[in-house]
Structure formats: C-alpha cells, structure tokens
Design an enzyme around this catalytic site. Structure first.
Site, mmCIF file in Angstrom:
data_model
loop_
_atom_site.group_PDB
_atom_site.id
_atom_site.type_symbol
_atom_site.label_atom_id
_atom_site.label_comp_id
_atom_site.label_asym_id
_atom_site.label_seq_id
_atom_site.Cartn_x
_atom_site.Cartn_y
_atom_site.Cartn_z
ATOM 1 N N TYR A 1 -15.400 40.365 -62.219
ATOM 2 C CA TYR A 1 -15.365 39.497 -61.035
ATOM 3 C C TYR A 1 -14.248 39.923 -60.066
ATOM 4 O O TYR A 1 -14.196 39.430 -58.941
ATOM 5 C CB TYR A 1 -15.167 38.016 -61.412
ATOM 6 C CG TYR A 1 -16.238 37.403 -62.278
ATOM 7 C CD1 TYR A 1 -17.419 38.077 -62.575
ATOM 8 C CD2 TYR A 1 -16.073 36.122 -62.812
ATOM 9 C CE1 TYR A 1 -18.387 37.505 -63.378
ATOM 10 C CE2 TYR A 1 -17.041 35.543 -63.614
ATOM 11 C CZ TYR A 1 -18.192 36.241 -63.901
ATOM 12 O OH TYR A 1 -19.143 35.655 -64.706
ATOM 13 N N ASP B 1 -13.454 29.896 -66.124
ATOM 14 C CA ASP B 1 -14.260 31.037 -66.581
ATOM 15 C C ASP B 1 -14.149 32.168 -65.558
ATOM 16 O O ASP B 1 -14.502 31.999 -64.398
ATOM 17 C CB ASP B 1 -15.732 30.620 -66.698
ATOM 18 C CG ASP B 1 -16.600 31.764 -67.216
ATOM 19 O OD1 ASP B 1 -16.678 31.924 -68.441
ATOM 20 O OD2 ASP B 1 -17.169 32.506 -66.386
ATOM 21 N N LYS C 1 -14.003 38.145 -69.839
ATOM 22 C CA LYS C 1 -15.068 38.908 -70.509
ATOM 23 C C LYS C 1 -14.805 40.406 -70.432
ATOM 24 O O LYS C 1 -14.298 40.893 -69.411
ATOM 25 C CB LYS C 1 -16.426 38.589 -69.859
ATOM 26 C CG LYS C 1 -16.650 37.091 -69.642
ATOM 27 C CD LYS C 1 -18.004 36.744 -69.090
ATOM 28 C CE LYS C 1 -18.056 35.269 -68.664
ATOM 29 N NZ LYS C 1 -17.629 35.007 -67.289
ATOM 30 N N HIS D 1 -19.484 40.867 -72.327
ATOM 31 C CA HIS D 1 -20.183 40.308 -71.159
ATOM 32 C C HIS D 1 -21.707 40.436 -71.245
ATOM 33 O O HIS D 1 -22.433 39.524 -70.863
ATOM 34 C CB HIS D 1 -19.645 40.980 -69.887
ATOM 35 C CG HIS D 1 -19.799 40.160 -68.652
ATOM 36 N ND1 HIS D 1 -18.893 40.177 -67.629
ATOM 37 C CD2 HIS D 1 -20.766 39.285 -68.269
ATOM 38 C CE1 HIS D 1 -19.305 39.352 -66.670
ATOM 39 N NE2 HIS D 1 -20.429 38.807 -67.040
HETATM 40 N N1 LIG Z 1 -21.876 35.627 -68.290
HETATM 41 C C1 LIG Z 1 -22.571 35.976 -67.234
HETATM 42 O O1 LIG Z 1 -23.239 37.013 -67.212
HETATM 43 C C2 LIG Z 1 -22.544 35.089 -66.018
HETATM 44 C C3 LIG Z 1 -23.487 35.291 -65.000
HETATM 45 C C4 LIG Z 1 -23.444 34.442 -63.889
HETATM 46 C C5 LIG Z 1 -22.494 33.438 -63.819
HETATM 47 N N2 LIG Z 1 -21.561 33.285 -64.816
HETATM 48 C C6 LIG Z 1 -20.528 32.213 -64.750
HETATM 49 O O2 LIG Z 1 -21.166 30.973 -64.488
HETATM 50 C C7 LIG Z 1 -20.583 30.390 -63.323
HETATM 51 C C8 LIG Z 1 -21.579 29.505 -62.594
HETATM 52 O O3 LIG Z 1 -22.716 30.224 -62.195
HETATM 53 P P1 LIG Z 1 -23.001 30.679 -60.681
HETATM 54 O O4 LIG Z 1 -21.712 30.850 -59.954
HETATM 55 O O5 LIG Z 1 -23.922 31.847 -60.763
HETATM 56 O O6 LIG Z 1 -23.862 29.520 -60.041
HETATM 57 P P2 LIG Z 1 -23.975 27.924 -60.100
HETATM 58 O O7 LIG Z 1 -22.724 27.320 -60.614
HETATM 59 O O8 LIG Z 1 -25.274 27.612 -60.719
HETATM 60 O O9 LIG Z 1 -24.128 27.594 -58.551
HETATM 61 C C9 LIG Z 1 -23.130 27.838 -57.615
HETATM 62 C C10 LIG Z 1 -23.724 27.530 -56.231
HETATM 63 O O10 LIG Z 1 -24.045 26.127 -56.159
HETATM 64 C C11 LIG Z 1 -23.341 25.540 -55.069
HETATM 65 N N3 LIG Z 1 -22.868 24.219 -55.514
HETATM 66 C C12 LIG Z 1 -21.923 23.958 -56.449
HETATM 67 N N4 LIG Z 1 -21.755 22.641 -56.606
HETATM 68 C C13 LIG Z 1 -22.626 22.036 -55.770
HETATM 69 C C14 LIG Z 1 -22.894 20.686 -55.474
HETATM 70 N N5 LIG Z 1 -22.253 19.706 -56.100
HETATM 71 N N6 LIG Z 1 -23.854 20.415 -54.544
HETATM 72 C C15 LIG Z 1 -24.512 21.413 -53.906
HETATM 73 N N7 LIG Z 1 -24.287 22.726 -54.147
HETATM 74 C C16 LIG Z 1 -23.342 23.039 -55.084
HETATM 75 C C17 LIG Z 1 -22.187 26.472 -54.753
HETATM 76 O O11 LIG Z 1 -21.856 26.409 -53.378
HETATM 77 P P3 LIG Z 1 -20.349 26.468 -52.787
HETATM 78 O O12 LIG Z 1 -19.553 27.391 -53.660
HETATM 79 O O13 LIG Z 1 -20.587 27.020 -51.408
HETATM 80 O O14 LIG Z 1 -19.821 25.077 -52.771
HETATM 81 C C18 LIG Z 1 -22.774 27.828 -55.101
HETATM 82 O O15 LIG Z 1 -23.550 28.322 -54.032
HETATM 83 C C19 LIG Z 1 -20.119 31.618 -62.535
HETATM 84 O O16 LIG Z 1 -19.269 31.299 -61.460
HETATM 85 C C20 LIG Z 1 -19.510 32.436 -63.626
HETATM 86 O O17 LIG Z 1 -18.220 31.947 -63.983
HETATM 87 C C21 LIG Z 1 -21.597 34.092 -65.910
#
Ligand SMILES: NC(=O)c1ccc[n+]([C@@H]2O[C@H](COP(=O)([O-])OP(=O)(O)OC[C@H]3O[C@@H](n4cnc5c(N)ncnc54)[C@H](OP(=O)(O)O)[C@@H]3O)[C@@H](O)[C@H]2O)c1
Length: 269
Positions: A48, A43, A73, A106
C-alpha cells in the site's frame, strides 16, 4: 468494541480501519481521524506504500502501543525465508514498531512454505502476536498445512453480501481460523442494493452500518476504508444495534459469487 478470540487466545478487535489506496498526507489524516474516533485496529500492507504514514499517525496519536492492533502484509515479491525476514523488518521500521499484532502473507504464491517458516519463527520469537494469510482458498490452506508447524490464525479474504464464501467460511470455522473481510462495502457498491436500503429504513441505520454489523454478527472481522471523517465515524457506530436473525439470512441470500477484486486462483502479480 467487540472482539473475537483467535486460536492462540489473542483478541482481535472485530472492527478495524482499512487503508488501501490511501497515501501520503491523506493516509496520515485518515488514520489520525480513525484513532481519534476510537478505532484501535489498523490494516495496512507493504504494497500500500503507506506504512510510514500509518506509523507516524499512530506515534503522533500518543495511544499506548499495547492498546493498538496493527496488521501488515508480506508482499508477493518478498517470498522465501530470507526475503520474508527482511520484509518483516522493513515493515516494522516503516511503522516504527518493534512487534506486529498480525502479519499476513498477502496472496498465495510460490515459496509460501519458506515464507511461512520465517513467519513461524518470528511468531515464536515474540515479534508477531498472531500470524495468518490473505486470499487463501481452502486448497491453498490445505497445501500450507502439509509443512506448517503452526496453522494460520486468520484468513483475510474478499467478503460482502454479494460474495459470502460459505464453503470457505465453514472450512475456516472447522480449522479455527478467523475470517476477516476485505472490501466489505464492495468499494461503495453495496449502497445500490435494494434490500439493504429496505433494512436501512427498518433499522434507521445507514447501509454501510447494516453491512458492517452483518459481518460482525456472522463472526467476521471487518476493516472498512474511508477518507471521509463523517463516514469514518458512521462506520464505527455499529455496536449499539442488532440485526434480527431473519434479516441476517436475507442478507446472506444476496450472494451471487461476485468479486470486486481478483480471484486468488487467477491472480499472479
Ligand atoms: N488482503 C487484500 O488483498 C485486500 C484487498 C483489498 C482490500 N483490503 C483491505 O480491506 C480494506 C477495505 O476494503 P476497500 O478499501 O477495498 O473497500 P471498502 O472498505 O469496501 O470500501 C471503501 C469505499 O467505500 C466508501 N465508503 C466507506 N464508508 C462509507 C460510508 N459509510 N458510506 C458510503 N461510502 C462509504 C469509501 O469512500 P471514501 O473513502 O471516499 O469515504 C471508499 O470509496 C482496504 O482498505 C484494505 O485495508 C485487503
């Protein structure tokens, strides 16, 4: 890997790899590691600023294009018919692909209907396998339906134990639109929830694995992000255990309607 079937029959891997806030060589390395571990669903988004690194990692992996599921997106500034066609082409060039598996608007914005018309045409031309939106509440979808010839197949929204969006989930089920969860780990904050620690002890799985498994058992596609190789692997190992129904309900009941990101109704980039 488990798959969910979209309304047009396309199968989407239930687990994908998120790439928000991962740029440059960090992005190349993280996506390379994810593909090595076995993720086939990536994704990204134009905003980004990492589509080129995602594309390079995909190309260097040597994995056949048809074995991958790539989502990007259309950013908010690229709305309107022509702008959306141009944005799509730019994203494909960045990613070095000639079709996308999933292309999303998006955020809900003005001129979405014109953008959706462009996306429908790209879909009918075979340049996108599935089309959808992100951050759409029910009322945004209902508005889009007034002019859409093809309904979105996916709505990617914030979803985690503190924001279960049950009303939106019921609406999406009724309309046969697949829910996809962003920030499933609340950007790390799920680690501090006591019930999840209890379940982690009970199932002998990490809190992250419990939450990702809960997403999939609730029928939600999930796209956790990590740049840490051990966590990338850990987050992938969620297909060999099942959370009992009573524990699923306990996790559901953690909901407090808490958002880590913006509410689409009060958001204007
Ligand atoms: N459509 C939208 O508007 C939108 C908005 C936000 C996000 N997104 C998408 O959703 C994806 C995921 O959301 P997100 O990046 O906001 O946050 P997330 O996946 O909820 O959390 C990522 C965080 O959790 C940590 N983490 C990951 N796996 C872990 C584990 N097994 N144990 C402990 N900590 C862990 C990561 O640390 P490290 O990286 O330091 O390991 C990072 O700090 C995004 O990357 C993006 O592709 C879309």
């Amino acid at each position: 890997m488990e798959y969910f079937k979209l309304s047009n029959g396309v199968e989407i891997p239930a687990l994908g790899f998120g790439t928000w806030q991962v740029k440059g060589e960090d992005c190349y390395k993280a996506v390379t590691e994810a593909l090595r571990v076995g993720y086939r669903h990536i994704d990204t988004a134009w905003i980004y600023r990492n589509e080129k690194e995602v594309g390079r990692a995909i190309k260097d992996s040597g994995i056949a294009r048809e074995d991958l599921f790539i989502t990007t997106k259309c950013w908010n500034d690229h709305r309107g018919y022509e702008n959306t066609l141009n944005a799509f082409k730019e994203s494909c060039d960045n990613l070095q692909v000639n079709y996308l598996d999933l292309y999303l608007l998006h955020w809900p914005k003005k001129l979405d209907k014109e953008s959706w018309k462009a996306i429908e045409e790209l879909y009918l031309d075979g340049k996108i396998r599935a089309i959808g939106v992100s951050n759409y509440h029910q009322h945004h979808l209902e508005d889009l339906f007034t002019s859409a010839k093809i309904k979105p197949m996916v709505d990617q929204v914030e979803y985690h134990p503190k924001l279960t969006q049950s009303s939106l989930m019921n609406f999406l089920k009724k309309e046969n639109i697949q829910m996809e969860s962003w920030s499933p780990l609340m950007r790390g904050a799920v680690m501090d929830i006591p019930l999840l620690q209890e379940l982690s002890n009970k199932y002998q799985r990490s809190i992250s694995q419990i939450v990702l498994r809960w997403n999939i058992q609730n029928g939600v596609v999930v796209i956790p992000k990590s740049v840490t190789p051990s966590r990338i692997k850990e987050n992938f190992e969620i297909f060999d255990f099942v959370i009992e129904h009573s524990d699923m309900l306990k996790i559901d009941s953690l909901n407090e309607n808490i958002r880590t990101g913006a509410d689409p109704d009060n958001f204007d980039f």
